[in-house]
Scaffold this motif. Structure first.
Motif, PDB file in Angstrom:
ATOM      1  N   GLY A  34      -3.527 -11.715 -13.426  1.00  0.00           N
ATOM      2  CA  GLY A  34      -3.643 -10.459 -12.703  1.00  0.00           C
ATOM      3  C   GLY A  34      -5.072 -10.005 -12.490  1.00  0.00           C
ATOM      4  N   ARG A  35      -5.987 -10.404 -13.365  1.00  0.00           N
ATOM      5  CA  ARG A  35      -7.377 -10.003 -13.210  1.00  0.00           C
ATOM      6  C   ARG A  35      -8.036 -10.660 -12.003  1.00  0.00           C
ATOM      7  NH1 ARG A  35      -9.111 -11.567 -19.207  1.00  0.00           N
ATOM      8  NH2 ARG A  35      -7.807 -13.317 -18.538  1.00  0.00           N
ATOM      9  N   ASP A  36      -7.415 -11.717 -11.484  1.00  0.00           N
ATOM     10  CA  ASP A  36      -8.002 -12.447 -10.359  1.00  0.00           C
ATOM     11  C   ASP A  36      -7.394 -12.059  -9.021  1.00  0.00           C
ATOM     12  OD1 ASP A  36      -9.667 -14.332 -11.979  1.00  0.00           O
ATOM     13  OD2 ASP A  36      -7.701 -14.934 -12.732  1.00  0.00           O
ATOM     14  N   ILE A  37      -6.494 -11.075  -9.019  1.00  0.00           N
ATOM     15  CA  ILE A  37      -5.791 -10.748  -7.783  1.00  0.00           C
ATOM     16  C   ILE A  37      -6.747 -10.276  -6.697  1.00  0.00           C
ATOM     17  CG2 ILE A  37      -5.280  -8.358  -8.434  1.00  0.00           C
ATOM     18  CD1 ILE A  37      -2.813 -10.681  -6.681  1.00  0.00           C
ATOM     19  N   GLY A  38      -7.806  -9.568  -7.086  1.00  0.00           N
ATOM     20  CA  GLY A  38      -8.785  -9.109  -6.103  1.00  0.00           C
ATOM     21  C   GLY A  38      -9.467 -10.259  -5.390  1.00  0.00           C
ATOM     22  N   GLU A  39      -9.760 -11.335  -6.139  1.00  0.00           N
ATOM     23  CA  GLU A  39     -10.395 -12.509  -5.524  1.00  0.00           C
ATOM     24  C   GLU A  39      -9.448 -13.170  -4.528  1.00  0.00           C
ATOM     25  OE1 GLU A  39     -11.945 -15.183  -8.417  1.00  0.00           O
ATOM     26  OE2 GLU A  39     -12.873 -13.586  -9.607  1.00  0.00           O
ATOM     27  N   LEU A  40      -8.162 -13.187  -4.837  1.00  0.00           N
ATOM     28  CA  LEU A  40      -7.193 -13.780  -3.912  1.00  0.00           C
ATOM     29  C   LEU A  40      -7.086 -12.953  -2.631  1.00  0.00           C
ATOM     30  CD1 LEU A  40      -4.313 -14.874  -6.322  1.00  0.00           C
ATOM     31  CD2 LEU A  40      -5.917 -16.358  -5.095  1.00  0.00           C
ATOM     32  N   THR A  98      -5.280  -2.784   3.731  1.00  0.00           N
ATOM     33  CA  THR A  98      -4.464  -1.592   3.522  1.00  0.00           C
ATOM     34  C   THR A  98      -3.149  -1.968   2.861  1.00  0.00           C
ATOM     35  OG1 THR A  98      -5.412  -0.518   5.475  1.00  0.00           O
ATOM     36  CG2 THR A  98      -3.333   0.367   4.635  1.00  0.00           C
ATOM     37  N   GLY A  99      -2.800  -1.239   1.814  1.00  0.00           N
ATOM     38  CA  GLY A  99      -1.568  -1.499   1.090  1.00  0.00           C
ATOM     39  C   GLY A  99      -0.427  -0.639   1.582  1.00  0.00           C
ATOM     40  N   HIS A 100       0.739  -1.254   1.719  1.00  0.00           N
ATOM     41  CA  HIS A 100       1.965  -0.575   2.142  1.00  0.00           C
ATOM     42  C   HIS A 100       3.060  -0.877   1.125  1.00  0.00           C
ATOM     43  CE1 HIS A 100       0.534   0.290   6.329  1.00  0.00           C
ATOM     44  NE2 HIS A 100      -0.224  -0.777   6.078  1.00  0.00           N
ATOM     45  N   LEU A 158      -1.988  -5.403   4.592  1.00  0.00           N
ATOM     46  CA  LEU A 158      -2.306  -5.699   5.986  1.00  0.00           C
ATOM     47  C   LEU A 158      -3.818  -5.718   6.153  1.00  0.00           C
ATOM     48  CD1 LEU A 158      -0.879  -6.094   8.756  1.00  0.00           C
ATOM     49  CD2 LEU A 158      -1.204  -3.643   9.136  1.00  0.00           C
ATOM     50  N   PHE A 159      -4.338  -6.798   6.750  1.00  0.00           N
ATOM     51  CA  PHE A 159      -5.777  -6.927   6.979  1.00  0.00           C
ATOM     52  C   PHE A 159      -6.128  -6.497   8.394  1.00  0.00           C
ATOM     53  CE2 PHE A 159      -5.134 -10.522   3.849  1.00  0.00           C
ATOM     54  CZ  PHE A 159      -5.667  -9.815   2.773  1.00  0.00           C
ATOM     55  N   ASP A 160      -7.185  -5.698   8.504  1.00  0.00           N
ATOM     56  CA  ASP A 160      -7.701  -5.265   9.801  1.00  0.00           C
ATOM     57  C   ASP A 160      -9.212  -5.322   9.710  1.00  0.00           C
ATOM     58  OD1 ASP A 160      -8.219  -4.189  12.253  1.00  0.00           O
ATOM     59  OD2 ASP A 160      -7.475  -2.182  11.790  1.00  0.00           O
ATOM     60  N   LEU A 171      -7.680  -2.696  -3.057  1.00  0.00           N
ATOM     61  CA  LEU A 171      -7.472  -2.430  -1.642  1.00  0.00           C
ATOM     62  C   LEU A 171      -8.367  -1.295  -1.162  1.00  0.00           C
ATOM     63  CD1 LEU A 171      -3.578  -2.706  -1.647  1.00  0.00           C
ATOM     64  CD2 LEU A 171      -5.256  -4.499  -1.144  1.00  0.00           C
ATOM     65  N   ASP A 172      -8.635  -1.273   0.140  1.00  0.00           N
ATOM     66  CA  ASP A 172      -9.502  -0.256   0.713  1.00  0.00           C
ATOM     67  C   ASP A 172      -8.762   1.039   1.016  1.00  0.00           C
ATOM     68  OD1 ASP A 172     -11.924  -1.964   1.002  1.00  0.00           O
ATOM     69  OD2 ASP A 172     -10.626  -3.082   2.375  1.00  0.00           O
ATOM     70  N   GLU A 173      -7.463   0.924   1.247  1.00  0.00           N
ATOM     71  CA  GLU A 173      -6.693   2.086   1.683  1.00  0.00           C
ATOM     72  C   GLU A 173      -5.234   1.870   1.328  1.00  0.00           C
ATOM     73  OE1 GLU A 173      -5.925   4.535   5.898  1.00  0.00           O
ATOM     74  OE2 GLU A 173      -7.279   2.804   5.824  1.00  0.00           O
ATOM     75  N   LEU A 174      -4.499   2.971   1.143  1.00  0.00           N
ATOM     76  CA  LEU A 174      -3.066   2.896   0.870  1.00  0.00           C
ATOM     77  C   LEU A 174      -2.325   3.762   1.879  1.00  0.00           C
ATOM     78  CD1 LEU A 174      -2.936   3.336  -3.030  1.00  0.00           C
ATOM     79  CD2 LEU A 174      -2.841   1.191  -1.739  1.00  0.00           C
ATOM     80  N   SER A 175      -1.155   3.304   2.305  1.00  0.00           N
ATOM     81  CA  SER A 175      -0.285   4.154   3.096  1.00  0.00           C
ATOM     82  C   SER A 175       0.178   5.303   2.213  1.00  0.00           C
ATOM     83  CB  SER A 175       0.918   3.353   3.598  1.00  0.00           C
ATOM     84  OG  SER A 175       1.787   3.061   2.503  1.00  0.00           O
ATOM     85  N   PRO A 176       0.641   6.411   2.796  1.00  0.00           N
ATOM     86  CA  PRO A 176       1.103   7.534   1.973  1.00  0.00           C
ATOM     87  C   PRO A 176       2.171   7.133   0.966  1.00  0.00           C
ATOM     88  CG  PRO A 176       0.826   8.242   4.240  1.00  0.00           C
ATOM     89  CD  PRO A 176       0.634   6.750   4.229  1.00  0.00           C
TER      90      PRO A 176
END
Length: 287
Positions: free
Chosen positions: A48-54, A104-106, A97-99, A80-85
């Motif tokens: 789990g500590r490597d999830i950001g690298e993935l 952004t996490g949903h 979702l990558f933009d 993540l940079d942003e989360l949906s409400p």
């Protein structure tokens, strides 16, 4: 988008996941090229500590997005940079979702569980529901249950701090009262509950067992499970044998997949068609 999509699923022990087939079959019917990759950190010597690298690697490799499953739905949030409400409310993400440079996490699990429960058990009472599990899937399930108008949700988890955080979030966003109890106390609460939901890994491939003893299941109750590998978990089988109405995890996986597909592609999936795909892949199920 140019009609080509590279997406994936990050999770542990996902070799038998049906997500690739569900997504790719629906994409084919829309006439788009779509490749769905499985990424199991445990097979890569990661945790789990490597999830950001993935997440960073997937974005750089041109992935349109990722699904996230057990046990990383909460660990991924801080990367993540942003989360949906909805994802922010639940503190859990199952779709990224990558933009450009932003991720952004949903959360489509809430929709998935709500639709699956309504399909399999459309008219059950939900006045008092007992839920075991307050992790990534559990957060979405609790929110979906509250959305049915449940007056009392009894929530049990080995991590009481996690359960209490979820309880506070649900009570802030709904009219549902949430009580947190120890897993050892679940059986006592089932004596008067309308329904039981398993939102733990118990019953999943590699995690045999049940969240409660079978003899505490009453025929008047309904029982739901979030697990679909296998489709008939020990809990679902025991509940059916005791005369309970049951909802397996098939509906949740189909409807969350459809909602994720919509986010990834901007296309409108045919949910009934995807459900038919799932049933064909899963094989016969009990009524």
């Amino acid at each position: 988008m140019d009609g080509r999509f590279l997406v994936g699923l990050i999770g542990a022990n996902i070799g038998t996941s049906m997500s690739p087939a569900l997504h790719e079959r629906e994409a084919g019917r829309h006439g788009v090229r779509y490749l769905y990759q499985l990424i199991d950190p445990t097979l890569l010597g990661l945790d789990g500590r490597d999830i950001g690298e993935l997440i960073t690697a997937a974005r750089r490799l041109g992935f349109r997005g990722l699904n996230i499953t057990h046990p990383y739905k909460q660990d991924v949030v801080k990367h993540l940079d942003e989360l949906s409400p909805e994802a922010a409310l639940l503190g859990a993400v199952n779709t990224v979702l990558f933009d450009g440079e932003r991720a952004t996490g949903h959360n489509t699990d809430r929709y998935g569980f709500a639709q699956g429960l309504a399909r399999r058990l459309p008219d059950v009472a939900t006045g008092h529901v007992v839920q075991v599990g307050a992790g990534g899937a559990g957060a979405a399930v609790a929110s979906a249950i509250a959305g049915t108008g449940t007056r009392l949700l009894t929530l049990a988890d080995l991590d009481s701090d996690r359960a209490n955080r979820l309880a506070r979030a649900i009570m802030r966003s709904s009219g549902t009262t949430v009580e947190v109890i120890a897993p050892a106390d679940v059986s006592g609460r089932l004596r008067q509950a309308d329904g039981l939901v398993n939102a733990t890994p118990l019953g999943m491939e590699g995690h045999p067992g049940m969240p409660v003893p079978a003899d505490h299941l009453r025929p008047e109750m309904w029982v739901a499970d979030v697990i679909y590998r296998p489709l008939e978990t020990e809990l679902i089988r025991a509940a059916r044998h005791r005369g309970c109405r049951v909802a397996d995890g098939g509906g949740m996986v189909v409807y969350q997949a459809a909602a994720s597909f919509r986010l990834f592609t901007g296309l409108t999936p045919d949910e009934e068609r995807m459900y038919a795909d799932f049933e064909a892949l899963a094989g016969p199920r009990h009524a």
